[in-house]
Design an enzyme around this catalytic site. Structure first.
Site, mmCIF file in Angstrom:
data_model
loop_
_atom_site.group_PDB
_atom_site.id
_atom_site.type_symbol
_atom_site.label_atom_id
_atom_site.label_comp_id
_atom_site.label_asym_id
_atom_site.label_seq_id
_atom_site.Cartn_x
_atom_site.Cartn_y
_atom_site.Cartn_z
ATOM 1 N N TRP A 14 0.828 -1.203 0.000
ATOM 2 C CA TRP A 14 0.000 0.000 0.000
ATOM 3 C C TRP A 14 0.865 1.256 0.000
ATOM 4 O O TRP A 14 0.595 2.218 -0.717
ATOM 5 C CB TRP A 14 -0.944 -0.028 1.186
ATOM 6 C CG TRP A 14 -2.004 1.033 1.265
ATOM 7 C CD1 TRP A 14 -2.502 1.593 2.410
ATOM 8 C CD2 TRP A 14 -2.756 1.621 0.197
ATOM 9 N NE1 TRP A 14 -3.483 2.506 2.114
ATOM 10 C CE2 TRP A 14 -3.660 2.538 0.752
ATOM 11 C CE3 TRP A 14 -2.733 1.474 -1.196
ATOM 12 C CZ2 TRP A 14 -4.539 3.309 -0.008
ATOM 13 C CZ3 TRP A 14 -3.611 2.247 -1.966
ATOM 14 C CH2 TRP A 14 -4.495 3.142 -1.374
ATOM 15 N N LYS A 82 -5.239 0.829 8.704
ATOM 16 C CA LYS A 82 -6.574 0.405 9.141
ATOM 17 C C LYS A 82 -6.435 -0.566 10.305
ATOM 18 O O LYS A 82 -5.979 -1.691 10.119
ATOM 19 C CB LYS A 82 -7.329 -0.240 7.976
ATOM 20 C CG LYS A 82 -7.524 0.701 6.787
ATOM 21 C CD LYS A 82 -8.130 0.006 5.580
ATOM 22 C CE LYS A 82 -8.301 0.989 4.425
ATOM 23 N NZ LYS A 82 -8.882 0.352 3.218
ATOM 24 N N LYS A 165 -14.534 -3.024 8.503
ATOM 25 C CA LYS A 165 -14.879 -3.948 7.414
ATOM 26 C C LYS A 165 -13.930 -5.134 7.351
ATOM 27 O O LYS A 165 -14.269 -6.176 6.780
ATOM 28 C CB LYS A 165 -14.935 -3.212 6.079
ATOM 29 C CG LYS A 165 -13.665 -2.480 5.678
ATOM 30 C CD LYS A 165 -12.636 -3.345 4.996
ATOM 31 C CE LYS A 165 -11.343 -2.586 4.806
ATOM 32 N NZ LYS A 165 -10.270 -3.409 4.212
ATOM 33 N N ASP A 218 -15.573 0.140 0.611
ATOM 34 C CA ASP A 218 -14.442 -0.687 1.043
ATOM 35 C C ASP A 218 -14.914 -2.075 1.458
ATOM 36 O O ASP A 218 -14.243 -3.085 1.213
ATOM 37 C CB ASP A 218 -13.729 0.008 2.203
ATOM 38 C CG ASP A 218 -12.290 -0.457 2.373
ATOM 39 O OD1 ASP A 218 -11.853 -1.345 1.620
ATOM 40 O OD2 ASP A 218 -11.605 0.066 3.266
ATOM 41 N N ARG A 229 -6.269 -9.854 2.260
ATOM 42 C CA ARG A 229 -5.673 -10.784 3.227
ATOM 43 C C ARG A 229 -6.704 -11.224 4.263
ATOM 44 O O ARG A 229 -6.688 -12.377 4.715
ATOM 45 C CB ARG A 229 -4.462 -10.130 3.895
ATOM 46 C CG ARG A 229 -3.289 -9.909 2.958
ATOM 47 C CD ARG A 229 -2.070 -9.390 3.681
ATOM 48 N NE ARG A 229 -2.235 -8.025 4.149
ATOM 49 C CZ ARG A 229 -1.867 -6.949 3.475
ATOM 50 N NH1 ARG A 229 -1.322 -7.081 2.284
ATOM 51 N NH2 ARG A 229 -2.019 -5.738 3.985
ATOM 52 N N GLU A 255 -5.172 -7.176 9.321
ATOM 53 C CA GLU A 255 -5.490 -6.352 10.489
ATOM 54 C C GLU A 255 -6.787 -6.777 11.171
ATOM 55 O O GLU A 255 -6.982 -6.555 12.363
ATOM 56 C CB GLU A 255 -5.577 -4.875 10.084
ATOM 57 C CG GLU A 255 -4.268 -4.253 9.620
ATOM 58 C CD GLU A 255 -3.286 -3.987 10.742
ATOM 59 O OE1 GLU A 255 -3.579 -4.360 11.900
ATOM 60 O OE2 GLU A 255 -2.210 -3.416 10.455
#
EC number: 1.1.1.94
Length: 307
Positions: A14, A82, A165, A218, A229, A255
């Protein structure tokens, strides 16, 4: 467009994507990573924007390092991380703001799978801040014909959309891994969004933010892409692998695994009803199988769709 000097913290997928977007717009870009040879002190010189794309577990440490180096008071901080800090339940922007109370902090979040960004496929994102001029500066820095950037005055809502999310994406991977079909997937995503709104409202986020790019957008991207992931964690759990096995070979950080635990802790303290998140947590803890988690969700007491 005025040329800007941007420091990207984090050389992962990212961070690299965001660096390339800024370079394509003609900005001066520097990238810092833990494995790099250049020091933060050297890279911070004359920087206009510091953008953090590091994993959640490293945010406070790096923010503290930069705090000790006293960046220019005009520097804008942008967070593209995030997650939630387990000890404080702080979001990344709250950590940056606590370290730099007199600097503008901007949240960048949206349906942005880095691999697609790298292929120059069209995408959109949101930059949010209480300081409108700071959000506008970041918007101009990253907007292009292939990356449309919107501003939003609700940074906590934008940030939580991208964070929450990830847990629903794990559930979505389980749904697809069990081959439960389109009806089940639609129900899962819709009720997952309801849980995101409940948690967000508890934090003071605006409901409508969750129906925008950083929330629903998202959520849809992450819940429907094997590139995610978090989705992969759920999909492989449904295939019979253990969490330890999955994380050992996963490229990068999911995450949602850590976020889930923090959310359940918060929900129990605040009496927030988040049944999907609860079942994801129990699945990650090894307390239930994917099929048992499904059965418990389907056999809950019947009730109105909206309270």
């Amino acid at each position: 467009m005025q040329e800007t000097t941007i420091l990207i913290l984090g050389a992962g997928a990212w961070g690299a994507s965001l660096a390339n977007l800024a370079l394509a717009n003609g900005h001066r870009v520097r990238v810092w990573s833990r494995r790099g040879t250049e020091t933060l002190a050297a890279l911070l010189e004359d920087v206009d924007i510091i953008l953090s794309a590091i994993s959640m577990k490293g945010v406070r440490e790096v923010a503290s390092q930069i705090q000790s180096l006293t960046p220019s008071p005009e520097t804008i901080f942008v967070t593209a991380t995030k997650g939630l800090e387990p000890e404080t339940i702080y979001t990344p922007s709250q950590i940056w703001q606590s370290c730099f109370p007199n600097h503008p902090v901007v949240v960048l979040s949206g349906p942005n799978l880095s691999k697609e960004i790298d292929q120059s496929l069209p995408a959109a994102t949101v930059v949010a801040s209480r300081i409108a001029t700071a959000a506008a500066t970041v918007q101009l820095a990253f907007s292009s014909s292939r990356f449309r950037v919107y501003t939003n005055p609700d940074p906590i809502g934008v940030e939580l959309g991208g964070t929450l999310k990830n847990v629903i994406a794990i559930a979505s991977g389980v749904c697809d891994g069990l081959h439960l079909g389109t009806n089940a997937k639609a129900a899962l995503v819709t009720r997952g969004l309801t849980e995101m709104v409940r948690i967000g409202n508890c934090w003071g986020a605006k409901t409508e933010t969750f129906y925008g790019l950083s929330g629903l957008g998202d959520l849809l991207a992450t819940c429907n892409s094997p590139l995610s992931r978090n989705y992969q964690v759920g999909y492989q759990l449904a295939g019979g692998q253990t969490l330890a096995q999955i994380l050992a070979k996963l490229p990068g950080t999911a995450e949602g695994v850590n976020t889930c635990q923090v959310l359940v802790q918060l929900a129990r303290q605040q009496n927030i009803v988040i049944p999907i998140t609860e079942q994801v947590y129990r699945l990650l803890q090894g307390e239930v199988t994917p099929q048992q988690a499904l059965d418990e969700l389907m056999l809950r007491d019947i009730k109105p769709e909206y309270n």
